[in-house]
Every structure is written in structure tokens, then in C-alpha cells.
Design a protein around this motif. Structure first.
Motif, PDB file in Angstrom:
ATOM      1  N   THR A  85       0.812  -1.218   0.000  1.00 38.92           N
ATOM      2  CA  THR A  85       0.000   0.000   0.000  1.00 38.92           C
ATOM      3  C   THR A  85       0.842   1.263   0.000  1.00 38.92           C
ATOM      4  N   ASN A 114      -2.026  -7.673   6.065  1.00 38.14           N
ATOM      5  CA  ASN A 114      -3.158  -8.566   5.821  1.00 38.14           C
ATOM      6  C   ASN A 114      -4.482  -7.966   6.275  1.00 38.14           C
ATOM      7  N   THR A 115      -4.523  -6.646   6.446  1.00 37.91           N
ATOM      8  CA  THR A 115      -5.773  -6.001   6.832  1.00 37.91           C
ATOM      9  C   THR A 115      -6.465  -5.517   5.570  1.00 37.91           C
ATOM     10  N   ALA A 116      -7.501  -6.247   5.158  1.00 38.07           N
ATOM     11  CA  ALA A 116      -8.123  -5.986   3.852  1.00 38.07           C
ATOM     12  C   ALA A 116      -8.556  -4.534   3.651  1.00 38.07           C
ATOM     13  N   TYR A 119      -6.101  -1.700   2.090  1.00 36.34           N
ATOM     14  CA  TYR A 119      -5.729  -1.619   0.668  1.00 36.34           C
ATOM     15  C   TYR A 119      -6.527  -0.548  -0.078  1.00 36.34           C
ATOM     16  N   ASP A 125      -5.824  -3.101  -4.002  1.00 37.63           N
ATOM     17  CA  ASP A 125      -6.785  -4.189  -3.915  1.00 37.63           C
ATOM     18  C   ASP A 125      -6.060  -5.393  -3.310  1.00 37.63           C
ATOM     19  N   ILE A 126      -6.558  -5.887  -2.188  1.00 34.93           N
ATOM     20  CA  ILE A 126      -5.829  -6.959  -1.480  1.00 34.93           C
ATOM     21  C   ILE A 126      -5.700  -8.217  -2.346  1.00 34.93           C
ATOM     22  N   ARG A 127      -6.629  -8.385  -3.285  1.00 38.39           N
ATOM     23  CA  ARG A 127      -6.547  -9.581  -4.136  1.00 38.39           C
ATOM     24  C   ARG A 127      -5.328  -9.532  -5.039  1.00 38.39           C
ATOM     25  N   GLY A 129      -2.528  -8.333  -3.852  1.00 36.45           N
ATOM     26  CA  GLY A 129      -1.473  -8.041  -2.883  1.00 36.45           C
ATOM     27  C   GLY A 129      -0.120  -8.644  -3.240  1.00 36.45           C
TER      28      GLY A 129
END
Lengths: 383, 222
Positions: A85, A114-116, A119, A125-127, A129
Motif C-alpha cells: 500500500t 493482511n488487513t483488507a 488496501y 486491492d488486497i486480491r 497483494g
């Protein structure tokens, strides 16, 4: 081998007093903890990065530069810097600046976070990551090694003729660790670049970490940076120490029982049996920590988590007295005695300067006189 | 040629003996008998979830997998067939039962043949297996046998329960004999989603020939 402490910057209610510290109190306490780490002879202090309550550490380089200004020897690092991020350009700039101010007493550890919800707050977008982390590091690596960078990627606006300033101290980038617990791609990237690999080594049984560290060592050797034994491995761990074992267990239990992540779950005894946690006398902590070497091989950096779960600052400072005064001196001796020959030393600024320049003086980048178009010439630097 | 199968029974009954466990045992016994008649061996291993209850809740709220839970995971990972049996509470499978299957890795049970069974205090819960359990096991990619088993109090004295048990057990035997799960494992395993260390800690292959690995080593994202 280096020993130190890492903090995730959690602001957690003290389950014994029932009090939750204010942000101001916790920030002051962490500064004091870092300073104390140096006073008791530890080598490293690491701070996490978070962008949501109940954590305070959104700006690690600001915190670390203040600590750098009030310490002499301590190496300052992160656990971790978010490579997903954060814009890699800002990481390059901020940590190079910190490196100058601390006179080279800085490295950093990269993690994905890992905190969605974090992002999208930063437009990511965490997907995505993992590819984001990999691409961002590829760029960061170049920004610290090339004065002028042309770059195009998937996740960031392209760069044309970009110079990240200031150039790293002595034109030697801060050493980078890649933190991961279950992602082979991150281990591969660390190995490819010859960077360090760090396993947080807190929540899972050792087997979980052993596999990936073995893979990292093999790949480090594959890419020709040295032998498997010379790969640069760091481990976390957590400890609570008291002179008498039964006092440690009695004092720590209420904090364990309500700790973030594992609190309200396993019993402390089960958790001690199957994870790296040690709660006990200095000798017990020493014995358990020495087993890490048996499982993972000789390694370069050991960080302990000691200030989480609402432990009051005075207790944490006492922990540092015991850690620095009794545990670490013995660990240094015992680890050194067991160490196999040819194992790598933990990289420091001085060792990296020596590796790059030998006995020659390091490069000191000096910009061209300001023509108003320093981005347009063949190189922005006079040297 | 004689084949040897391992069947793992997972029973979420609470009392001892429980009707849920009794139903599971009868399915397992009939599986052994029907396989034997066809010249095959079946070894049965039973896990009463009651004994794993605290480890299951620990695994729900923390990353820790206790030794008894790990033993069950290892057994299921190696199983050729599974019998899963739960009591019905509040019109649903017991929380202990669903919690157990929720803490397993997504890829642990891929393609494995499984018999689903439930017991209840009233026949009005008869559709819990078909309407609730099947979707859970669809997510886990098991090969669920066509016959679902359900026993309310009146079923225990009704010979037709035995007939249905035989039917389900026979289906399980045939699916195990077919080698379907093993063949998926051997030939198509990579086409399912895995994580490093998943499938109960056994999925440790690392593919270096991927876009992500190329990106990790200085390449460009696609």
C-alpha cells in the motif's frame, strides 16, 4: 549475530489494571523501549506499520528518525514496512532519508499487510497483494541502485527519468529483509536479490516456518549469492522473563489470555509447547531460543516481541533488563560457540560499504549545479 | 486384486454412546462387510469430535492446531473414504461438526468419497443432510455418495434404515474401488486451488514456472 526487539505498535488494554494507554502514552513508551534496548546492549529495534486503530505506527520513518537522534548504536528497522500500500517511490525516499540521518543505522523489512480494508484506503486491492508486493519491490530495488530510472509496470504510474533523492548513504542502499510466513514467491524474491528473509515465528509451530526457510536457503545458493548456510535469515520469537519460572508464568498469564490474535484460544502451556513462545527464567528462555538454531540452522538476527498485549511500560523495561542483561549475553556466547564456519554475518551499513568499495572511499553523490532542469540532463549528478 | 482402504469416521455426537456415533458405526461396519464380500479390506479409524472440541475452538480463533486435531487432519488426508455423522441441533448440523470441517484446509478432502449422516430428535429435520450438509461438502470438493442418511427415533426400529445404510455403504465401497480420488490426486491435483502448506501441511510443491515467480525475479506483471 544480532539480537533485538520488535513492536507491532498495538495499543492494547492492560488486562490487569483495566487501563488502555492513550496514543500519546504508548508512543512515548515505545520511544523509551527503543532507547532502553540500546542501553541494555541489544542491537536492533523494529517497529511495525499499521493504518488503523488500535495501532499507532502509521509513520515508521518519523518514529525511527527520532529514535536514531537519541541513540548511538542501535540498528533501526521495521516489522514490517508495507510494500503493497506504500508507493515504492516514497519508501525509497523516506528510508534513504532515514538512512542519512541515522548514519547508516537502518534497514527495513518488507511485508504485505493482511488487513483488507487498508488496501482500498490507499487505492489498492488486497486480491492483487502478492503481485503488487513483487512489482513494487522490483521498482524499489532499482530506485536505490540507479540514479535515473525509466520504469513501467502494472500497478503504478510510469516513471520517466526519475531520480529518487537523496541517493542512499554512500550510494549503498539500506539492507532489505522480506518477511513472509507462507508465500514461496516472497522467499524466491528475497533469494533472487540476495536479500534477507525473516519469519515472524510467533503464531505457528516451527515446522510451518522451517519449510519456507529451507526453500529460501536453497534458492539463495541457486542464485549464486553464497552457500545455503550463508543465506541471511532472521527470526522473531516472543518471551516473558522473570528470575523465577513460576513468577514469569503467573505474571504473564493474564496478558497471554487476552492477547490479540491468540488470546481466548489455546492455553499458555499448549502455546508454549507448540510455538516459539517462552515464558520462564532467563535460563529457560535461553534454552528455548537455542533450539531455534537447531531447527533453522545458523541465522543472523533474532528479534523478540516483548511489548504487546497491554504489558505496562515499566514491565517491558524490566523485561529488557533481563533480556539484555542475562539472556542475550549468554545467547551470544552459545550461538557463537555452536556456529558453523562460513556462516554469513548480518549485513550492516559498514559491511555493505566495505563489500562495495573495499578500501576505496565510497561514492558521495553531488548534484549538478541547479540549472532549473536537473531532470533533463544525461545525469543529475556531478560525480 | 485385493485392495485395502482406509475409512475415517467423524462423529459429532455428544453423549456416550450417542445415536450419532451408533449410526456412523453401522455405516462403517456395513462398509467393511460389503467391501470384504468383494474381496477388499477396509481399516476404520474413528474420531469423536467431542474429544477434539477444545482443539477445534482453539483452531477457530487462533492459528494453532493441537495434536489431536492434527492427528485427525493427517488421517483424513490419507483416507480413501469418509463417514461424517452429526446430530441436528436447532434445525442445523451441530456447531462442533461444522466448526471441525471449517478449520480444515480447503483442499484436504478433494474428491474423497464421503457418506453424510445425521440424527435428530424428530423426523422434521430429515432434510438437514441434503439441504445443508451437501453444500458444505460441495465447497470441500468431496464426492458425496448419492444416499444421505438420517435417523430420527422411529427409524431405529425400522428395518428400512438398515437398507439405506447398506445402500450408502455400497456406494462408498464402489467409489473407493473406482480409484477416482486417487486419480484426481495423481493427475489433476494442480488444477484445484492450493496454498503453500495447505492440505494439512502436505501441499509443499513450489512451481517456479509461473507469472508470479517471474515477477518475483525481476520480470513484469501481466
Amino acid at each position: 549475530m544480532q539480537f533485538g526487539v520488535f513492536s507491532v505498535s498495538d495499543i492494547t488494554r492492560d488486562p490487569v489494571s483495566g487501563q488502555t494507554p492513550t496514543e500519546a502514552e504508548r508512543i512515548d513508551a515505545v520511544v523509551r523501549i527503543a532507547q532502553k534496548a540500546e542501553e541494555v546492549g541489544l542491537d536492533v529495534f523494529a517497529i511495525g506499520e499499521h493504518h488503523n486503530p488500535p495501532f499507532f505506527s502509521s509513520s515508521p520513518t518519523t518514529l525511527l528518525s527520532y529514535i536514531a537522534a537519541t541513540t548511538e548504536r542501535l540498528i533501526l528497522t521495521t516489522a514490517t514496512t508495507l510494500i503493497t500500500t506504500n508507493d515504492p517511490v516514497r519508501i525509497a525516499e523516506e528510508y534513504a532519508m532515514l538512512q542519512h540521518l541515522s548514519k547508516g543505522r537502518v534497514d527495513l523489512m518488507l511485508g504485505r499487510g493482511n488487513t483488507a480494508p487498508v488496501y482500498p484506503w490507499f487505492g489498492q486491492d488486497i486480491r492483487e497483494g502478492l503481485p503488487l508486493a513483487l512489482e513494487n519491490y522490483n521498482l524499489l530495488h532499482r530506485l536505490w541502485r540507479e540514479d535515473v530510472v525509466d520504469w513501467e509496470g502494472k500497478y503504478r504510474t510510469p516513471l520517466q527519468g526519475f531520480t529518487s533523492t537523496p541517493r542512499p548513504l554512500d550510494d549503498v542502499p539500506p539492507f532489505v529483509w522480506h518477511g513472509s510466513i507462507r508465500t514461496p514467491e516472497i522467499a524466491e524474491q528475497a533469494a533472487y536479490y540476495g536479500n534477507g528473509f525473516f519469519a515472524n515465528h510467533i503464531f505457528w509451530p516451527k515446522e510451518h516456518y522451517m519449510r519456507l526457510i529451507r526453500f529460501y536457503r536453497q534458492r539463495y545458493a541457486h542464485y549464486g549469492h553464497g552457500t545455503e548456510k550463508q543465506a541471511i535469515v532472521g527470526l522473531g520469537g516472543q518471551a516473558y522473563i522473570a528470575r523465577r519460572s513460576q513468577d514469569a508464568i503467573r505474571e504473564f498469564r493474564p496478558y497471554f489470555n487476552e492477547a490479540p490474535v491468540y488470546g481466548h484460544g489455546p492455553s499458555m502451556e499448549d502455546f508454549m509447547r507448540s510455538t516459539p513462545l517462552s515464558v520462564g527464567s532467563p535460563q529457560e528462555v535461553i534454552d528455548k531460543t537455542l533450539t531455534f538454531r537447531e531447527h533453522f540452522g545458523d541465522y543472523q538476527r533474532q528479534l523478540f516481541l516483548i511489548d504487546h498485549a497491554g504489558l505496562p511500560p515499566a514491565t517491558v523495561l524490566d523485561q529488557l533488563e533481563l533480556l539484555g542483561g542475562e539472556v542475550v549475553p549468554t545467547l551470544r556466547k552459545e550461538m557463537a560457540a555452536r556456529r558453523e564456519p562460513d556462516v554469513g554475518e548480518p549485513p550492516t551499513h559498514a559491511s555493505l560499504v566495505k563489500a562495495k568499495y573495499g578500501e576505496q572511499p565510497p561514492r558521495q553523490p553531488r548534484p549538478n549545479a541547479n540549472r532549473g532542469d536537473n531532470t533533463a540532463g544525461p545525469t543529475p549528478y556531478a560525480d | 486384486m485385493k485392495q485395502s482402504f482406509s475409512v475415517v469416521v467423524v462423529a459429532a455426537g455428544i453423549s456416550d454412546p450417542s445415536s450419532t456415533r451408533m449410526l456412523a458405526d453401522r455405516i462403517a461396519q456395513r462398509t467393511v462387510a460389503l467391501a470384504d464380500r468383494r474381496g477388499n479390506d477396509v481399516a476404520v479409524q474413528v474420531f469423536d469430535l467431542r474429544e477434539l472440541a477444545t482443539e477445534i475452538t482453539t483452531a477457530l480463533v487462533s492459528p494453532l492446531v493441537g495434536p489431536k486435531l492434527q492427528q485427525a487432519v493427517d488421517a483424513l488426508g490419507a483416507a480413501d473414504g469418509i463417514v461424517a455423522s452429526t446430530p441436528v441441533y436447532k434445525a442445523a448440523a451441530s456447531g462442533l461438526f461444522t466448526s471441525f470441517f471449517q478449520v480444515l484446509d480447503n483442499d484436504l478432502l478433494i474428491a474423497k468419497p464421503i457418506v453424510l449422516a445425521a440424527t435428530a430428535g424428530t423426523a422434521r429435520h430429515a432434510l438437514v443432510v441434503d439441504e445443508q450438509l451437501r453444500s458444505l461438502f460441495a465447497y470441500l470438493r468431496t464426492t458425496t455418495v448419492p444416499t444421505s442418511l438420517f435417523a430420527a427415533p422411529q427409524d431405529w426400529s425400522d428395518p428400512s434404515l438398515n437398507k439405506r445404510i447398506d445402500r450408502a455403504a455400497f456406494e462408498l465401497v464402489l467409489l473407493m474401488e473406482s480409484g477416482f480420488a486417487r486419480q484426481i490426486r495423481d493427475e489433476s491435483w494442480h488444477s484445484y486451488q492450493h496454498e503453500y502448506g495447505s492440505a494439512g501441511g502436505t501441499e509443499l510443491s513450489i512451481d517456479l514456472d509461473t507469472d508470479l515467480m517471474r515477477l518475483a525475479t525481476g520480470g513484469s506483471a501481466k
